[in-house]
Design a protein around this motif. Structure first.
Motif, PDB file in Angstrom:
ATOM      1  N   LEU A 110       0.824  -1.283   0.057  1.00  0.00           N
ATOM      2  CA  LEU A 110      -0.094  -0.124  -0.033  1.00  0.00           C
ATOM      3  C   LEU A 110       0.858   1.364  -0.151  1.00  0.00           C
ATOM      4  CD1 LEU A 110      -2.805  -0.950   2.464  1.00  0.00           C
ATOM      5  CD2 LEU A 110      -3.055  -0.703   0.122  1.00  0.00           C
ATOM      6  N   VAL A 112       3.965   1.634  -1.021  1.00  0.00           N
ATOM      7  CA  VAL A 112       4.784   1.925  -2.131  1.00  0.00           C
ATOM      8  C   VAL A 112       4.118   2.052  -3.408  1.00  0.00           C
ATOM      9  CG1 VAL A 112       6.569   0.708  -3.572  1.00  0.00           C
ATOM     10  CG2 VAL A 112       6.870   0.500  -1.165  1.00  0.00           C
ATOM     11  N   LYS A 113       2.995   1.206  -3.494  1.00  0.00           N
ATOM     12  CA  LYS A 113       2.189   1.182  -4.631  1.00  0.00           C
ATOM     13  C   LYS A 113       1.492   2.538  -4.808  1.00  0.00           C
ATOM     14  CE  LYS A 113       0.585  -1.037  -8.522  1.00  0.00           C
ATOM     15  NZ  LYS A 113       1.406  -1.615  -9.530  1.00  0.00           N
ATOM     16  N   PHE A 114       1.054   2.877  -3.820  1.00  0.00           N
ATOM     17  CA  PHE A 114      -0.149   4.059  -4.005  1.00  0.00           C
ATOM     18  C   PHE A 114       0.508   5.278  -3.300  1.00  0.00           C
ATOM     19  CE2 PHE A 114      -2.933   0.283  -3.941  1.00  0.00           C
ATOM     20  CZ  PHE A 114      -3.350   0.331  -5.181  1.00  0.00           C
TER      21      PHE A 114
ATOM     22  N   LEU B 320      -6.585   5.820   0.565  1.00  0.00           N
ATOM     23  CA  LEU B 320      -6.522   5.338  -1.155  1.00  0.00           C
ATOM     24  C   LEU B 320      -7.336   6.247  -1.798  1.00  0.00           C
ATOM     25  CD1 LEU B 320      -6.695   1.247  -0.797  1.00  0.00           C
ATOM     26  CD2 LEU B 320      -5.078   2.734  -1.584  1.00  0.00           C
ATOM     27  N   SER B 323      -5.330   9.152  -2.738  1.00  0.00           N
ATOM     28  CA  SER B 323      -3.897   9.045  -3.317  1.00  0.00           C
ATOM     29  C   SER B 323      -3.897   9.266  -4.882  1.00  0.00           C
ATOM     30  CB  SER B 323      -3.623   7.426  -3.297  1.00  0.00           C
ATOM     31  OG  SER B 323      -2.839   6.876  -4.185  1.00  0.00           O
ATOM     32  N   LYS B 325      -1.929   8.483  -7.195  1.00  0.00           N
ATOM     33  CA  LYS B 325      -1.694   7.364  -7.903  1.00  0.00           C
ATOM     34  C   LYS B 325      -2.934   6.434  -8.386  1.00  0.00           C
ATOM     35  CE  LYS B 325       3.404   6.600  -7.753  1.00  0.00           C
ATOM     36  NZ  LYS B 325       4.199   5.688  -7.431  1.00  0.00           N
TER      37      LYS B 325
END
Lengths: 331, 338
Positions: A110, A112-114, B320, B323, B325
């Motif tokens: 979570l 690193v990816k986001f 999230l 976020s 990304k």
């Protein structure tokens, strides 16, 4: 530059070692510490040494993991609960270790990816695992599994004159973990990459190192070590309780910092971190000897952590000044 | 119509809609009983009043946390600061601490809030001057603070017998609970302070990029110090309400795990956890949402441990959603337009 960094690393380690020797010497003089006191530092803090090893990797990359106290507690409660239900130790131990690894890796993924902030993710992890503990059981569960009892009591006894100091098997295991970590950091690709990522993520990625994978892996390793520490802790106490190890993450972080790990990443030695744990163990011992309120341990450790961070800060500021002066002279 | 348009674009829009939605849900499942407010002895009673009263602690914390998060930091020591302030107030009233105040409630409150501000100043010093990461800086006080509180009370649970102290949590003015007034007055004051002075702008600017703010002449260090001091004082206020509610000081449980609720309030309000622009009203709404969810779940008979699980998952979900990304991955068109 390389020379400078090694210098500060070594001098930080020296301060730590000197502190330990002075404290232990004072203990020998004033409280009559014996060989067994020294070995008990390992016996009583084996779980913390292992957990610190995990968080040490994360700190080296410049990240942070504050979920480890809860992961330790969860491991103890969950394994105690499973053992009570009649599962065998050969099933329970691999399972909890796997959960720790998976949980840590998920946090790392979570982060690193986001691109989430490590502290938010691991703070949520802290509360999640703690809540899971109380969902499983609010009361303490005793472990009566024969295998656990056998391993918990396995120890080596020495005879030195009239003293009979002993070291438990799991304490030796913790020492082995430290030695293994030192080997990994020094001689494997992964270990060198961890240092490189902590030094400068950008440079590491320009060098073609697998930065993202390494960052996920250190969180996975941290979760794994936390659950390994949890297994050791459940051997140490032979019970699982949902409110145990509250605030352990601070103990682990401060051990690493007292041992010379920079919170900005890239600098640190695992032996220093282990000595940091032993220093905390000494503080605990002194507090017990003096019959003080156990909260004094936490307060003292926090104060010591502040002191070391300020020393580090002062050293790095001095280092920067010296570098600037050199640059000016060179120009 | 224009006001409505402006409201829709404001940060507070979604949180307030969610809050009203939860209230509506509660009203429907309780067949209208939820909204009923009765008048007894000149006081209003009812579930809605309870939400506002019990949520006042969280609203105070959320206001402090909003500032800290806007500055690009975080404060996870608020729970321990609550314990410290409760411990100090109760010890002073009992005369265990500073006996020459003779148990004066007024001085007890002043000292407790001052202690909270001092804790905040310590955090702020570590963050702004020593430049420790906010997480680690406040982690120190999170763990040590509870120890300090224990040392103040000698590890005992102190009870007090003082009706004027009980008033902080249980009192009523014009039929409404007293803590609500505290929140409203503070909120109005802060709103004025952030909107009518340059402080709000400076704060948001230092949260977005502290280097360029410093180059622009903003005293980032002082702003950061100030927000931590305020957060500590607000936490002390929340600690007083809590301690007055249980009529004593319980250092082990006062404000335990409330840090997550405070951060969650700010996040649910739609404020970015990475700092920058912020809305106090939205955080207040976030706090009310959490309080009403908690009340609802308790009313439905779900054990409190499960609530913590849900909250932890909520924090992750919200970060999230925030976020960049993820949004680039899910909505490439929108990202391209930006």
């Amino acid at each position: 530059m390389k020379l400078k960094r090694t210098f500060s690393e070594i001098s930080l380690l020296t301060i730590t070692l000197a502190l330990f020797v002075i404290m232990y010497g004072a203990g020998v003089l004033f409280y009559g510490f014996r060989i067994s006191t020294f070995l008990n530092l390992f016996n009583d803090n084996a779980y913390l040494i292992v957990a610190t090893t995990g968080i040490f990797f994360v700190l080296l990359t410049g990240g942070i993991d504050i979920s480890i106290g809860s992961v330790v507690a969860f491991t103890c409660v969950f394994s105690a609960w499973l053992l009570e239900k009649g599962f065998s130790a050969g099933f329970v131990i691999p399972l909890v270790l796997l959960i720790g690894l998976a949980f840590g890796s998920l946090q790392g993924f979570l982060i690193v990816k986001f691109d989430l902030q490590p502290f938010i993710v691991t703070l949520a992890g802290l509360f999640f695992m703690r809540a899971l503990c109380s969902v499983i059981s609010k009361a303490a569960i005793a472990i009566k599994n024969p295998f656990y009892l056998k391993v918990a009591l396995a120890k080596i006894r020495f005879t030195l004159g009239r003293q009979h100091p002993k070291i438990y098997f799991y304490a030796l295991f913790a020492v082995a973990v430290v030695l293994g970590t030192a080997f990994i950091l020094k001689f494997t690709k992964f270990g060198r990459t961890v240092y490189a990522v902590g030094g400068s993520e950008q440079s590491a990625s320009l060098m073609g190192l697998p930065v993202k994978r390494t960052r996920v892996m250190v969180y996975g390793l941290s979760g794994f070590c936390a659950s390994l520490g949890g297994v050791i802790y459940s051997l140490y106490t032979l019970a699982g309780y949902s409110l145990q190890n509250v605030g352990m993450e601070l103990d682990a972080i401060s051990s690493a910092v007292i041992g010379g790990t920079l919170l900005t990443g890239g600098v640190g030695s695992i032996f220093g971190a282990a000595i940091g744990v032993l220093i905390q163990g000494l503080i605990q011992t002194v507090v017990t000897y003096q019959n003080l309120n156990t909260w004094w341990t936490k307060v003292t450790v926090a104060a010591l952590l502040c002191l070391f961070i300020i020393i580090q800060r002062a050293m790095s500021v001095n280092g920067e000044k010296a570098r600037k002066n050199r640059l000016i002279k060179a120009a | 119509m224009e006001i409505l348009q402006k409201y829709r674009r404001a940060r507070i829009f979604w949180p307030s809609v969610i809050f009203l939605g939860i209230l509506l849900f509660n009203t429907i499942i309780s067949k209208g009983e939820f909204l009923s407010i009765t008048m007894m002895d000149g006081h209003f009673y009812g579930r809605l009043v309870d939400i506002f009263r019990n949520g006042s602690k969280l609203m105070l914390l959320a206001m402090g946390m909003t500032f800290v998060i806007a500055s690009g930091g975080i404060d996870i020591s608020v729970g321990s600061v609550m314990a410290i302030s409760g411990a100090i107030a109760c010890s002073v009233i009992r005369g265990n601490l500073f006996p020459f105040f003779q148990g004066s409630v007024f001085f007890a409150l002043v000292l407790a809030v001052a202690a909270g501000a001092l804790c905040g100043a310590w955090n702020g010093f570590l963050v702004s001057r020593v430049r420790i990461q906010p997480m680690v800086a406040t982690l120190i006080l999170m763990v040590a603070g509870r120890g300090i509180a224990q040392l103040i009370t000698n590890g005992k649970i102190i009870t007090v017998n003082s009706p004027s102290y009980y008033f902080i949590n249980g009192g009523y003015i014009l039929g409404l609970p007293f803590p609500l007034y505290l929140v409203i007055i503070l909120f109005a004051g802060l709103l004025f302070f952030t909107k009518k002075t340059a402080f709000g702008l400076f704060l948001a600017s230092s949260g977005i990029n502290d280097k360029s703010s410093r180059l622009a002449g903003i005293r980032v260090e002082n702003i950061k110090l100030l927000v931590y001091v305020f957060c500590g004082a607000a936490a002390a206020g929340a600690g007083l309400i809590e301690s007055s509610g249980i009529k004593g000081a319980d250092c082990n449980n006062a404000g335990l795990m409330i840090e997550l609720d405070a951060i969650l309030s700010v996040a649910i309000g739609g404020n970015l956890l990475t700092g920058g622009r912020f809305s106090l009203g939205a955080s207040i709404c976030g706090a009310l949402i959490i309080q009403s969810i908690t009340t609802t779940i308790y009313a439905m008979g779900v054990p409190p441990e499960v609530i913590q699980l849900v909250k932890a998952l909520l924090v992750i979900t919200i970060s999230l959603i925030q976020s960049e990304k993820l949004s680039i991955k899910l909505l490439p068109a929108k990202a391209a337009a930006q």
